[in-house]
Scaffold this motif. Sequence first.
Motif, mmCIF file in Angstrom:
data_model
loop_
_atom_site.group_PDB
_atom_site.id
_atom_site.type_symbol
_atom_site.label_atom_id
_atom_site.label_comp_id
_atom_site.label_asym_id
_atom_site.label_seq_id
_atom_site.Cartn_x
_atom_site.Cartn_y
_atom_site.Cartn_z
ATOM 1 N N GLU A 92 -22.979 -36.752 -10.283
ATOM 2 C CA GLU A 92 -23.051 -37.667 -11.426
ATOM 3 C C GLU A 92 -23.674 -36.957 -12.624
ATOM 4 O OE1 GLU A 92 -24.108 -42.259 -12.073
ATOM 5 O OE2 GLU A 92 -25.841 -41.035 -11.472
ATOM 6 N N SER A 101 -18.749 -41.146 -19.295
ATOM 7 C CA SER A 101 -19.665 -42.290 -19.272
ATOM 8 C C SER A 101 -19.820 -42.797 -17.836
ATOM 9 C CB SER A 101 -19.128 -43.422 -20.153
ATOM 10 O OG SER A 101 -17.960 -43.988 -19.565
ATOM 11 N N LYS A 102 -20.922 -43.492 -17.592
ATOM 12 C CA LYS A 102 -21.126 -44.109 -16.270
ATOM 13 C C LYS A 102 -19.988 -45.081 -15.960
ATOM 14 C CE LYS A 102 -26.075 -43.768 -15.508
ATOM 15 N NZ LYS A 102 -26.382 -43.599 -14.100
ATOM 16 N N GLU A 103 -19.502 -45.765 -16.987
ATOM 17 C CA GLU A 103 -18.410 -46.736 -16.801
ATOM 18 C C GLU A 103 -17.128 -46.034 -16.359
ATOM 19 O OE1 GLU A 103 -20.275 -46.532 -19.710
ATOM 20 O OE2 GLU A 103 -21.596 -48.206 -19.187
ATOM 21 N N ALA A 104 -16.813 -44.912 -16.992
ATOM 22 C CA ALA A 104 -15.590 -44.170 -16.633
ATOM 23 C C ALA A 104 -15.686 -43.624 -15.212
ATOM 24 C CB ALA A 104 -15.356 -43.030 -17.623
ATOM 25 N N ALA A 106 -17.514 -44.950 -12.760
ATOM 26 C CA ALA A 106 -17.416 -46.098 -11.856
ATOM 27 C C ALA A 106 -15.971 -46.568 -11.728
ATOM 28 C CB ALA A 106 -18.309 -47.235 -12.346
ATOM 29 N N LYS A 107 -15.225 -46.560 -12.825
ATOM 30 C CA LYS A 107 -13.817 -46.980 -12.787
ATOM 31 C C LYS A 107 -13.000 -46.038 -11.894
ATOM 32 C CE LYS A 107 -9.705 -47.752 -15.544
ATOM 33 N NZ LYS A 107 -9.042 -47.602 -16.828
ATOM 34 N N ARG A 109 -13.965 -44.496 -9.306
ATOM 35 C CA ARG A 109 -14.214 -44.812 -7.896
ATOM 36 C C ARG A 109 -13.272 -45.894 -7.418
ATOM 37 N NH1 ARG A 109 -19.633 -46.988 -6.584
ATOM 38 N NH2 ARG A 109 -18.747 -47.138 -4.528
ATOM 39 N N LYS A 110 -13.007 -46.873 -8.261
ATOM 40 C CA LYS A 110 -12.166 -48.007 -7.862
ATOM 41 C C LYS A 110 -10.680 -47.701 -8.038
ATOM 42 C CE LYS A 110 -15.702 -51.394 -8.720
ATOM 43 N NZ LYS A 110 -16.595 -51.682 -9.786
#
Length: 184
Positions: A92, A101-104, A106-107, A109-110
């Motif tokens: 990370e 970004s943390k959001e990108a 996390a996305k 991962r899904k």
Amino acid sequence: MRKEQIAMDLKLTPPEQAQGELAQIYGEIQKAFGGVPEGLQLFGVSPALLRSQWQNLGYFGQHPHLSANFLALLRYILSEEGNCQFCIGFNEALLLNAGFSKEAIAKARKQPAQGPLTDRENALLDYVLKAVHDPHSVGAKEVEQLRRLGWTDQDIFDAVVHGAQHQAIDTVFETFGVAPYLPS
């Protein structure tokens, strides 16, 4: 569930106490990283395996087609699934330092195929994750699609090997209680 962990289960040799081949390898690692992370000190329990792991890291670090961001995101996603706290934090940090970004993250991962990498890298990421989770779920059709995106057979093979080996590393780190990575 794993017992509460306070310290490493095995006795590690700190860099300042290393001798012989171990001291030589630690020196190479310190030169590259500015220190010897606990995960690599764990490999120091078996200097021959540390040498092999260090060479493996060097190979992928200089890979002509698999980017550092692709490899870090692959390791991050696999580490999240394996709950390897050291590898989650380490990868990370690499991704955040690269501007993701943390959001990108996390996305990805899904939905790996819609991750923050190039479309071609996202396709390879999705393939590797499927292959590592269920080798029988991928085949010639997916390989041909990756070839059409410009990936060579060596790139595809190397990416799957990196993912599979990283899953093994996660297991080893968690088995012996490598501490979570804390960026300095």
